[in-house]
Design an enzyme around this catalytic site. Structure first.
Site, PDB file in Angstrom:
ATOM      1  N   GLU A  57       0.862  -1.197   0.000  1.00 26.03           N
ATOM      2  CA  GLU A  57       0.000   0.000   0.000  1.00 26.03           C
ATOM      3  C   GLU A  57       0.893   1.240   0.000  1.00 26.03           C
ATOM      4  O   GLU A  57       1.619   1.480   0.955  1.00 26.03           O
ATOM      5  CB  GLU A  57      -0.922  -0.020   1.232  1.00 26.03           C
ATOM      6  CG  GLU A  57      -1.714   1.238   1.455  1.00 26.03           C
ATOM      7  CD  GLU A  57      -2.490   1.711   0.247  1.00 26.03           C
ATOM      8  OE1 GLU A  57      -2.184   2.803  -0.273  1.00 26.03           O
ATOM      9  OE2 GLU A  57      -3.406   0.987  -0.181  1.00 26.03           O
ATOM     10  N   LYS A  58       0.815   2.025  -1.058  1.00 30.31           N
ATOM     11  CA  LYS A  58       1.724   3.158  -1.237  1.00 30.31           C
ATOM     12  C   LYS A  58       1.454   4.355  -0.339  1.00 30.31           C
ATOM     13  O   LYS A  58       2.232   5.302  -0.334  1.00 30.31           O
ATOM     14  CB  LYS A  58       1.711   3.612  -2.701  1.00 30.31           C
ATOM     15  CG  LYS A  58       0.363   4.133  -3.170  1.00 30.31           C
ATOM     16  CD  LYS A  58       0.399   4.419  -4.650  1.00 30.31           C
ATOM     17  CE  LYS A  58      -1.003   4.617  -5.182  1.00 30.31           C
ATOM     18  NZ  LYS A  58      -1.058   4.413  -6.611  1.00 30.31           N
ATOM     19  N   HIS A  59       0.399   4.356   0.438  1.00 27.36           N
ATOM     20  CA  HIS A  59       0.070   5.505   1.288  1.00 27.36           C
ATOM     21  C   HIS A  59       0.541   5.373   2.741  1.00 27.36           C
ATOM     22  O   HIS A  59       0.567   6.351   3.468  1.00 27.36           O
ATOM     23  CB  HIS A  59      -1.449   5.741   1.292  1.00 27.36           C
ATOM     24  CG  HIS A  59      -1.968   6.168  -0.040  1.00 27.36           C
ATOM     25  ND1 HIS A  59      -2.476   5.255  -0.941  1.00 27.36           N
ATOM     26  CD2 HIS A  59      -2.044   7.378  -0.620  1.00 27.36           C
ATOM     27  CE1 HIS A  59      -2.843   5.906  -2.033  1.00 27.36           C
ATOM     28  NE2 HIS A  59      -2.590   7.186  -1.871  1.00 27.36           N
TER      29      HIS A  59
ATOM     30  N   HIS B  81       4.641   6.529  -4.510  1.00 21.41           N
ATOM     31  CA  HIS B  81       3.429   7.346  -4.506  1.00 21.41           C
ATOM     32  C   HIS B  81       3.608   8.447  -5.540  1.00 21.41           C
ATOM     33  O   HIS B  81       4.656   9.091  -5.575  1.00 21.41           O
ATOM     34  CB  HIS B  81       3.214   7.970  -3.118  1.00 21.41           C
ATOM     35  CG  HIS B  81       1.900   8.653  -2.994  1.00 21.41           C
ATOM     36  ND1 HIS B  81       1.688   9.923  -3.471  1.00 21.41           N
ATOM     37  CD2 HIS B  81       0.731   8.233  -2.480  1.00 21.41           C
ATOM     38  CE1 HIS B  81       0.429  10.267  -3.227  1.00 21.41           C
ATOM     39  NE2 HIS B  81      -0.172   9.251  -2.641  1.00 21.41           N
TER      40      HIS B  81
ATOM     41  N   HIS C 114      -2.227  14.531  -7.239  1.00 21.23           N
ATOM     42  CA  HIS C 114      -2.206  13.419  -6.289  1.00 21.23           C
ATOM     43  C   HIS C 114      -0.868  13.435  -5.555  1.00 21.23           C
ATOM     44  O   HIS C 114       0.167  13.123  -6.139  1.00 21.23           O
ATOM     45  CB  HIS C 114      -2.388  12.107  -7.056  1.00 21.23           C
ATOM     46  CG  HIS C 114      -2.535  10.902  -6.185  1.00 21.23           C
ATOM     47  ND1 HIS C 114      -2.527   9.627  -6.706  1.00 21.23           N
ATOM     48  CD2 HIS C 114      -2.691  10.735  -4.856  1.00 21.23           C
ATOM     49  CE1 HIS C 114      -2.683   8.743  -5.736  1.00 21.23           C
ATOM     50  NE2 HIS C 114      -2.762   9.397  -4.586  1.00 21.23           N
TER      51      HIS C 114
ATOM     52  N   CYS D 199      -2.687  12.108   2.276  1.00 20.54           N
ATOM     53  CA  CYS D 199      -2.770  12.140   0.816  1.00 20.54           C
ATOM     54  C   CYS D 199      -3.967  13.012   0.444  1.00 20.54           C
ATOM     55  O   CYS D 199      -5.054  12.840   1.009  1.00 20.54           O
ATOM     56  CB  CYS D 199      -2.952  10.727   0.263  1.00 20.54           C
ATOM     57  SG  CYS D 199      -3.261  10.680  -1.522  1.00 20.54           S
TER      58      CYS D 199
ATOM     59  N   HIS E 215      -6.583  10.359  -0.913  1.00 20.14           N
ATOM     60  CA  HIS E 215      -6.927   9.151  -0.159  1.00 20.14           C
ATOM     61  C   HIS E 215      -6.895   9.319   1.354  1.00 20.14           C
ATOM     62  O   HIS E 215      -7.012   8.338   2.079  1.00 20.14           O
ATOM     63  CB  HIS E 215      -6.025   7.996  -0.597  1.00 20.14           C
ATOM     64  CG  HIS E 215      -6.185   7.691  -2.045  1.00 20.14           C
ATOM     65  ND1 HIS E 215      -5.239   8.031  -2.974  1.00 20.14           N
ATOM     66  CD2 HIS E 215      -7.208   7.105  -2.717  1.00 20.14           C
ATOM     67  CE1 HIS E 215      -5.676   7.658  -4.179  1.00 20.14           C
ATOM     68  NE2 HIS E 215      -6.862   7.092  -4.050  1.00 20.14           N
TER      69      HIS E 215
END
Length: 125
Positions: A16-18, A46, A52, A109, A112
């Site tokens: 999960e990149k966040h 990310h 974004h 983010c 997100h």
């Protein structure tokens, strides 16, 4: 009314990149300086574009036995393509700890929302 905690997301940072990734020693000596690194997008990058991006990272230390965590860093990222400059969401901070406890990292983010992660650090005399 919902608590802010209900909006915090987490996961395995490898998939999960966040999720903020925390690099710190598992053990430290009381009063000895250690480095804590926090970044977002270690395994999966990310995108850090105007559309974004990671806006900020906050780092806290919650000493064992204490009621509240202590904010030890607040980092804002402002360059998301302006003038062809793109920041990467990665920070480093040096601290001295007197007690064992947990390092908590939050990241935000713009699409997100809020993400969290934490690790434990043992402190010896």
């Amino acid at each position: 009314m919902k608590s802010l905690g209900t909006f915090l997301q987490s996961g395995d940072w490898k998939g999960e990149k966040h999720v903020p990734v925390i690099h710190a020693p598992e053990n430290a000596k009381k009063g000895e300086e250690i480095e804590i690194r926090v970044l977002v997008g270690e395994e999966i990058k990310h995108p850090n574009t105007l559309e974004h991006h990671i806006s900020w990272i906050k780092v806290f230390f919650h000493p064992e036995g204490s009621k509240f965590p202590i904010e030890i860093g607040n980092y804002n990222f402002s360059a998301h393509g302006e003038g062809e400059i793109y920041e990467e969401p990665e920070i480093a901070i040096k601290v001295k700890l007197d007690k064992p406890g947990a390092i908590h990292a939050l990241s935000y983010c713009n699409i997100h929302g809020l993400w969290e992660n934490s690790i434990e650090i043992k402190v010896e005399d």
